[in-house]
Design a protein around this motif. Structure first.
Motif, PDB file in Angstrom:
ATOM      1  N   ALA A 128       0.838  -1.193   0.000  1.00 25.56           N
ATOM      2  CA  ALA A 128       0.000   0.000   0.000  1.00 25.56           C
ATOM      3  C   ALA A 128       0.874   1.244   0.000  1.00 25.56           C
ATOM      4  N   PRO A 129       0.383   2.369  -0.569  1.00 32.54           N
ATOM      5  CA  PRO A 129       1.196   3.581  -0.633  1.00 32.54           C
ATOM      6  C   PRO A 129       1.446   4.223   0.727  1.00 32.54           C
ATOM      7  N   GLY A 130       0.661   3.866   1.730  1.00 31.61           N
ATOM      8  CA  GLY A 130       0.878   4.466   3.041  1.00 31.61           C
ATOM      9  C   GLY A 130      -0.192   4.045   4.022  1.00 31.61           C
ATOM     10  N   PRO A 131      -0.011   4.331   5.296  1.00 27.37           N
ATOM     11  CA  PRO A 131      -0.980   3.924   6.317  1.00 27.37           C
ATOM     12  C   PRO A 131      -2.327   4.617   6.179  1.00 27.37           C
ATOM     13  N   GLU A 132      -2.322   5.816   5.592  1.00 23.99           N
ATOM     14  CA  GLU A 132      -3.591   6.534   5.437  1.00 23.99           C
ATOM     15  C   GLU A 132      -4.550   5.759   4.539  1.00 23.99           C
ATOM     16  N   THR A 133      -4.012   5.189   3.437  1.00 26.53           N
ATOM     17  CA  THR A 133      -4.840   4.418   2.514  1.00 26.53           C
ATOM     18  C   THR A 133      -5.468   3.231   3.221  1.00 26.53           C
ATOM     19  N   ILE A 134      -4.666   2.521   3.991  1.00 27.41           N
ATOM     20  CA  ILE A 134      -5.156   1.347   4.700  1.00 27.41           C
ATOM     21  C   ILE A 134      -6.205   1.749   5.732  1.00 27.41           C
ATOM     22  N   ALA A 135      -5.905   2.786   6.502  1.00 29.77           N
ATOM     23  CA  ALA A 135      -6.811   3.217   7.566  1.00 29.77           C
ATOM     24  C   ALA A 135      -8.151   3.674   7.008  1.00 29.77           C
ATOM     25  N   LEU A 136      -8.123   4.452   5.920  1.00 27.52           N
ATOM     26  CA  LEU A 136      -9.355   4.954   5.331  1.00 27.52           C
ATOM     27  C   LEU A 136     -10.186   3.811   4.768  1.00 27.52           C
ATOM     28  N   THR A 137      -9.539   2.878   4.084  1.00 24.57           N
ATOM     29  CA  THR A 137     -10.252   1.742   3.509  1.00 24.57           C
ATOM     30  C   THR A 137     -10.894   0.905   4.601  1.00 24.57           C
ATOM     31  N   GLN A 138     -10.158   0.628   5.656  1.00 23.76           N
ATOM     32  CA  GLN A 138     -10.691  -0.169   6.751  1.00 23.76           C
ATOM     33  C   GLN A 138     -11.841   0.552   7.450  1.00 23.76           C
ATOM     34  N   PHE A 139     -11.710   1.875   7.588  1.00 23.86           N
ATOM     35  CA  PHE A 139     -12.779   2.653   8.221  1.00 23.86           C
ATOM     36  C   PHE A 139     -14.061   2.575   7.402  1.00 23.86           C
ATOM     37  N   VAL A 140     -13.944   2.734   6.082  1.00 23.94           N
ATOM     38  CA  VAL A 140     -15.114   2.691   5.206  1.00 23.94           C
ATOM     39  C   VAL A 140     -15.796   1.328   5.297  1.00 23.94           C
TER      40      VAL A 140
ATOM     41  N   HIS B 265     -15.626  -0.859   7.705  1.00 19.49           N
ATOM     42  CA  HIS B 265     -16.193  -1.045   9.045  1.00 19.49           C
ATOM     43  C   HIS B 265     -17.520  -0.298   9.183  1.00 19.49           C
ATOM     44  N   MET B 266     -17.555   0.963   8.752  1.00 18.05           N
ATOM     45  CA  MET B 266     -18.775   1.755   8.861  1.00 18.05           C
ATOM     46  C   MET B 266     -19.889   1.176   7.999  1.00 18.05           C
ATOM     47  N   ALA B 267     -19.519   0.680   6.820  1.00 15.14           N
ATOM     48  CA  ALA B 267     -20.527   0.144   5.908  1.00 15.14           C
ATOM     49  C   ALA B 267     -21.187  -1.110   6.467  1.00 15.14           C
ATOM     50  N   GLN B 268     -20.465  -1.851   7.296  1.00 14.63           N
ATOM     51  CA  GLN B 268     -21.052  -3.027   7.916  1.00 14.63           C
ATOM     52  C   GLN B 268     -22.161  -2.637   8.885  1.00 14.63           C
ATOM     53  N   HIS B 269     -21.955  -1.561   9.614  1.00  9.97           N
ATOM     54  CA  HIS B 269     -22.924  -1.136  10.619  1.00  9.97           C
ATOM     55  C   HIS B 269     -23.984  -0.194  10.055  1.00  9.97           C
ATOM     56  N   TYR B 270     -23.601   0.603   9.067  1.00 13.63           N
ATOM     57  CA  TYR B 270     -24.529   1.558   8.446  1.00 13.63           C
ATOM     58  C   TYR B 270     -24.424   1.434   6.930  1.00 13.63           C
ATOM     59  N   PRO B 271     -25.104   0.458   6.341  1.00 17.82           N
ATOM     60  CA  PRO B 271     -25.024   0.278   4.881  1.00 17.82           C
ATOM     61  C   PRO B 271     -25.348   1.582   4.154  1.00 17.82           C
TER      62      PRO B 271
ATOM     63  N   VAL C 266     -10.934  -9.146   1.638  1.00 17.58           N
ATOM     64  CA  VAL C 266     -10.273  -8.737   2.869  1.00 17.58           C
ATOM     65  C   VAL C 266      -9.461  -9.920   3.379  1.00 17.58           C
ATOM     66  N   ASP C 267      -8.142  -9.707   3.492  1.00 13.11           N
ATOM     67  CA  ASP C 267      -7.237 -10.787   3.912  1.00 13.11           C
ATOM     68  C   ASP C 267      -7.389 -12.007   3.013  1.00 13.11           C
ATOM     69  N   GLY C 268      -7.579 -11.748   1.715  1.00 15.95           N
ATOM     70  CA  GLY C 268      -7.661 -12.836   0.754  1.00 15.95           C
ATOM     71  C   GLY C 268      -9.006 -13.520   0.668  1.00 15.95           C
ATOM     72  N   ARG C 269      -9.979 -13.038   1.418  1.00  9.88           N
ATOM     73  CA  ARG C 269     -11.300 -13.658   1.404  1.00  9.88           C
ATOM     74  C   ARG C 269     -12.333 -12.684   0.850  1.00  9.88           C
ATOM     75  N   LYS C 270     -13.183 -13.217  -0.006  1.00 11.57           N
ATOM     76  CA  LYS C 270     -14.226 -12.382  -0.606  1.00 11.57           C
ATOM     77  C   LYS C 270     -15.382 -12.204   0.373  1.00 11.57           C
ATOM     78  N   ARG C 271     -15.865 -10.946   0.424  1.00 12.33           N
ATOM     79  CA  ARG C 271     -17.030 -10.679   1.242  1.00 12.33           C
ATOM     80  C   ARG C 271     -17.840  -9.558   0.600  1.00 12.33           C
ATOM     81  N   ALA C 272     -19.025  -9.334   1.121  1.00 14.65           N
ATOM     82  CA  ALA C 272     -19.881  -8.291   0.563  1.00 14.65           C
ATOM     83  C   ALA C 272     -19.261  -6.921   0.756  1.00 14.65           C
ATOM     84  N   GLY C 273     -19.365  -6.076  -0.273  1.00 17.59           N
ATOM     85  CA  GLY C 273     -18.847  -4.725  -0.200  1.00 17.59           C
ATOM     86  C   GLY C 273     -19.900  -3.754   0.299  1.00 17.59           C
ATOM     87  N   PRO C 274     -19.551  -2.465   0.402  1.00 19.58           N
ATOM     88  CA  PRO C 274     -20.520  -1.459   0.873  1.00 19.58           C
ATOM     89  C   PRO C 274     -21.776  -1.379   0.010  1.00 19.58           C
TER      90      PRO C 274
END
Length: 217
Positions: free
Chosen positions: A55-67, A69-75, A163-171
């Motif tokens: 990844a180009p930097g920690p910001e990319t990873i953090a933002l992606t993970q945040f999105v 995570h939020m989408a799981q709780h608030y589609p 995510v971690d090599g496993r397919k799952r539903a997206g936002p």
């Protein structure tokens, strides 16, 4: 990110670039893979290889993970991303993604708002990335396929992710609209402010319109 009715959430983010090549991020980089712990988006149920070692930097990873995570709780149902294009001298335009990128009622209202505030819109032609503009709207790439640019907007519209090599539903947001007002040297700043402000002030109406968008592509 404020809570919204029906357990949904609305993203109203002002970001400095759209995550395209000239904006500082390669399309693959925007959804890059961290060594041994990566996130890759496969929107519209069509897997693809991004081929990025890190990844180009920690910001990319953090933002992606945040999105994700939020989408799981608030589609997400409606996503608005307010941008400017400093190289588009011919006028503004919008990107429309989600389950109904064409003839989207939210997109149509945003186009109306931009025109009402005096922003000229590109009616045809292509962006510098080769994307066709049709009456102020970009909803497909040059091959007629869904837009894949590695942006956070693509991630929010993605129906599937890995995510971690496993397919799952997206936002799988039903409507993702990116507003691009022209910001070239000599453009009228007050018009750009009025246009972006009109979109934000119209948010309750846009939210209502988003309920008319079909849930599946």
């Amino acid at each position: 990110v404020p809570a919204a009715p029906e357990g949904r959430w609305i993203e109203r983010a002002l970001r400095p670039c759209r995550g395209r090549p000239s904006g500082g991020l390669d399309p693959a980089e925007a959804l890059g893979e961290e060594p041994k712990r990566g996130l890759q988006a496969f929107p519209h149920e069509v897997p693809r290889e991004l081929g990025l070692a890190a990844a180009p930097g920690p910001e990319t990873i953090a933002l992606t993970q945040f999105v994700l995570h939020m989408a799981q709780h608030y589609p997400p149902r409606l996503v608005l991303d307010l941008h400017e294009d400093e190289l588009s001298t011919a006028g503004g335009y919008i990107y429309s993604q989600g389950t109904q990128p064409d003839d989207n009622p939210v997109g149509a209202e945003v186009v109306r708002l931009l025109q009402a505030t005096g922003i000229p819109l590109r009616q045809s032609g292509k962006t510098r990335f080769g994307e066709p503009v049709v009456k102020g709207v970009i909803s497909r790439d040059d091959a007629g396929a869904p837009i894949r640019d590695g942006s956070i907007d693509e991630l929010l519209a993605a129906t599937e992710v890995f995510v971690d090599g496993r397919k799952r539903a997206g936002p799988a947001a039903r409507t993702v609209i990116v507003v691009e007002t022209p910001a070239f040297e000599g453009s009228r700043f007050e018009l750009r402010v009025a246009a972006q402000g009109a979109v934000v002030q119209r948010l309750p109406v846009l939210w209502q319109l988003s309920s008319d968008v079909r849930e599946k592509p």
